[in-house]
Scaffold this active site. Structure first.
Site, short mmCIF file in Angstrom:
data_model
loop_
_atom_site.label_atom_id
_atom_site.label_comp_id
_atom_site.label_asym_id
_atom_site.label_seq_id
_atom_site.Cartn_x
_atom_site.Cartn_y
_atom_site.Cartn_z
CE LYS A 125 -4.39 1.19 0.25
NZ LYS A 125 -5.58 0.52 -0.27
CG ASP A 165 -7.43 3.48 -0.78
OD1 ASP A 165 -7.97 2.38 -0.66
OD2 ASP A 165 -7.40 4.32 0.15
P1 NDP Z 1 -12.97 7.96 -2.88
O1 NDP Z 1 -11.87 8.93 -2.70
O2 NDP Z 1 -13.56 7.75 -4.22
O3 NDP Z 1 -14.18 8.34 -1.89
C1 NDP Z 1 -13.97 8.41 -0.51
C2 NDP Z 1 -15.26 8.88 0.14
O4 NDP Z 1 -15.14 8.73 1.56
C3 NDP Z 1 -15.57 10.34 -0.12
O5 NDP Z 1 -16.95 10.53 -0.11
C4 NDP Z 1 -14.93 11.02 1.08
O6 NDP Z 1 -15.48 12.28 1.42
C5 NDP Z 1 -15.21 10.02 2.18
N1 NDP Z 1 -14.17 10.14 3.20
C6 NDP Z 1 -12.84 9.92 3.05
N2 NDP Z 1 -12.19 10.16 4.20
C7 NDP Z 1 -13.13 10.54 5.07
C8 NDP Z 1 -13.07 10.91 6.43
N3 NDP Z 1 -11.92 10.95 7.10
N4 NDP Z 1 -14.25 11.24 7.04
C9 NDP Z 1 -15.43 11.23 6.36
N5 NDP Z 1 -15.54 10.88 5.06
C10 NDP Z 1 -14.40 10.54 4.44
O7 NDP Z 1 -12.41 6.59 -2.25
P2 NDP Z 1 -12.95 5.10 -2.48
O8 NDP Z 1 -14.41 5.09 -2.66
O9 NDP Z 1 -12.08 4.47 -3.49
O10 NDP Z 1 -12.57 4.43 -1.08
C11 NDP Z 1 -13.48 4.37 0.02
C12 NDP Z 1 -13.05 3.27 0.99
O11 NDP Z 1 -13.02 2.01 0.30
C13 NDP Z 1 -11.64 3.44 1.59
O12 NDP Z 1 -11.65 2.93 2.91
C14 NDP Z 1 -10.79 2.54 0.71
O13 NDP Z 1 -9.61 2.11 1.36
C15 NDP Z 1 -11.75 1.39 0.48
N6 NDP Z 1 -11.44 0.56 -0.68
C16 NDP Z 1 -11.39 1.09 -1.94
C17 NDP Z 1 -11.09 0.28 -3.02
C18 NDP Z 1 -11.13 0.78 -4.42
O14 NDP Z 1 -11.07 -0.05 -5.33
N7 NDP Z 1 -11.27 2.07 -4.67
C19 NDP Z 1 -10.74 -1.16 -2.82
C20 NDP Z 1 -10.94 -1.62 -1.48
C21 NDP Z 1 -11.24 -0.79 -0.46
P3 NDP Z 1 -14.63 13.62 1.14
O15 NDP Z 1 -14.65 13.77 -0.35
O16 NDP Z 1 -15.33 14.68 1.87
O17 NDP Z 1 -13.24 13.37 1.69
#
Ligand code: NDP
Length: 445
Positions: A125, A165
């Site tokens: 990662k 991510d």
């Molecule tokens: P994105 O960046 O596309 O979206 C993240 C979302 O989560 C946004 O809406 C963001 O809001 C919100 N968010 C992030 N940090 C915080 C925080 N500290 N508090 C509140 N809201 C938060 O990321 P992904 O959708 O790709 O990832 C989401 C989760 O899924 C993560 O935990 C990631 O590790 C996990 N994941 C993703 C994979 C992938 O293929 N993309 C694979 C496996 C797991 P804001 O814009 O306001 O920050």
């Protein structure tokens, strides 16, 4: 003291203050207690001490200039955790909260998740404390180019293959791929999550969200149920949240929430396909805040709140780590929630996990439930190395097959160790054994 407790003490001393990393390690080691008792060879080879120490940790300076010509400095990281099963594989996260502890927890979990997929991938990662929010496309491009200028010497199609991510989507992968190609003069599958025109796989953008829904579907099936008529809450509004909603709606469920770091929207009428298309434009093109949804569709906006106080049958945490604490878990259970499928990594605090396990709800931990993303990245790597591409249906059916086999492997391991229905224990054990045995085969490395 048992071997797992002993090993945890070593890890705690060596990584003092790394709260998220220690949280992830503790959960896995606690699950492994009966396995290491049954297999003394793991202790003799000090597998637990080895598996909790990254094979390589890379930290570097990322200098770049903003649109005003001012010099900015960020920190870049890559943790190459374990290569027993294949090249290091795992995403890059760009978020101001990124630090060593967060990336090490993610890299550690990735080892077991990748093992569960049955594909030949090790765990890693990386990322940066760079915040893409509020930056122009050219600023994001300059940052990505500088980041890749250093990272390129450490990665490769057979060495380490990063993906997206939080904060790293198609735009960022494109800029980084372009810079890698320019510096190395080779067009290879060094990143996954690429666009379709230049080596990407169909279904990769959808895979994590779809996969988490397929996992929940398998859990529901053990009780003879489907998504039909179920009310679901979702946190986040990024890649994972968007495709989770798409699939649940397709399977007959109703999704009633979305969130971002500003707050939560509650739409009791349901977020249908048309509203979801609007959200995708808001988040992926206009890069706006979820509050605008409430204004546009007359939904309720819960400023500064998470969705866990909203009554639901199923919850899909899809934002970030530790977003469900003990009180949130209690509220979910009291309001009748009995399915939790984690699209995000480690979204439930240890107190929340204990409550879900004690109450015997259908609880799919992230390393199993969100493995569909990396699994489809693995399928992208296969297509790249064969220089061919599969159809949408082919990839989706492979993804469904993988999610079913992860579900079944976790359920079988939980049964074998006397904890039927405990997917936390089952996923940790099933993921671990394959990696540990491979480490034994490969000698003291
Ligand atoms: P994105 O960046 O596309 O979206 C993240 C979302 O989560 C946004 O809406 C963001 O809001 C919100 N968010 C992030 N940090 C915080 C925080 N500290 N508090 C509140 N809201 C938060 O990321 P992904 O959708 O790709 O990832 C989401 C989760 O899924 C993560 O935990 C990631 O590790 C996990 N994941 C993703 C994979 C992938 O293929 N993309 C694979 C496996 C797991 P804001 O814009 O306001 O920050």
């Amino acid at each position: 003291m048992s071997y797992t407790q002993d090993a945890f003490e070593v890890v705690s001393k060596r990584n003092a203050g790394e709260q998220e990393f220690l949280q992830a390690v503790k959960e896995v080691l606690d699950s492994l207690e009966p396995v290491v008792e049954k297999h003394p060879e793991y202790q003799e080879a000090r597998i637990l001490e080895r598996i909790t120490e990254p094979e390589r940790q890379i930290m570097f300076r990322v200098p770049w200039q903003n649109d005003k010509g001012e010099v900015q400095i960020n920190r870049g990281f890559r943790f190459e955790f374990n290569s027993a099963l294949g090249p290091y594989k795992g995403g890059l996260r760009f978020h101001p909260s990124v630090n060593q502890s967060i990336l090490k927890f993610l890299g550690f979990e990735q080892i077991f998740k990748n093992s569960l997929t049955t594909l030949p991938m090790g765990g890693g990662k990386g990322g940066s404390d760079f915040d893409p929010k509020g930056k122009s496309d050219t600023e994001v491009m300059r940052f990505c180019q500088s980041f890749m200028t250093e990272l390129q010497r450490h990665i490769g199609a057979n060495t380490d293959v990063p993906a997206g991510d939080i904060g790293v989507g198609g735009r960022e992968i494109g800029y980084m791929f372009g810079q890698y190609k320019r510096l190395r003069n080779e067009f290879v599958g060094v990143l996954t999550g690429k666009a379709l025109n230049w080596g990407g796989s169909l279904i990769r953008p959808e895979a994590t969200g779809y996969g988490s829904v397929y996992f929940a579907e398998q859990m529901l099936k053990t009780r003879g149920e489907t998504f039909e008529g179920k009310t679901c809450t979702i946190s986040g509004s990024g890649n994972v949240a968007q495709y989770t909603i798409e699939k649940i709606t397709e399977l007959g469920g109703t999704c009633v929430s979305l969130s971002d770091s500003g707050g939560t929207i509650h739409d009791a009428d349901g977020i249908d396909a048309e509203k979801l298309a609007w959200v995708m434009d808001l988040k992926n093109v206009r890069r706006g805040r979820i509050k605008e949804y409430a204004d546009n569709f007359k939904a309720t906006y819960l400023e500064g709140q998470r969705p866990w106080g909203i009554a639901c049958d199923c919850a899909f945490p899809s934002a970030t780590q530790n977003e469900i604490d003990g009180d949130d878990a209690k509220a979910l259970l009291e309001n009748g929630c009995y399915v939790v499928s984690e699209g995000a990594n480690m979204p439930s605090s240890p107190e929340a996990v204990d409550l879900f396990v004690d109450k015997k709800i259908l609880y799919g931990p992230g390393k199993a439930a969100n493995a569909g993303g990396v699994a489809t990245s693995g399928l992208e790597m296969s297509q790249n190395s064969m220089m061919m591409s599969w159809t949408r249906e082919e990839v989706d059916s492979k993804l469904q097959g993988i999610m079913t086999s992860i579900h079944d492997a976790a359920a079988a391991a939980a049964d074998e160790y006397g904890q039927p229905g405990n997917y936390v224990m089952g996923a940790n054990i099933a993921g671990f054994v394959k990696v540990a045995d491979s480490m034994l085969d490969q000698g003291l490395v």
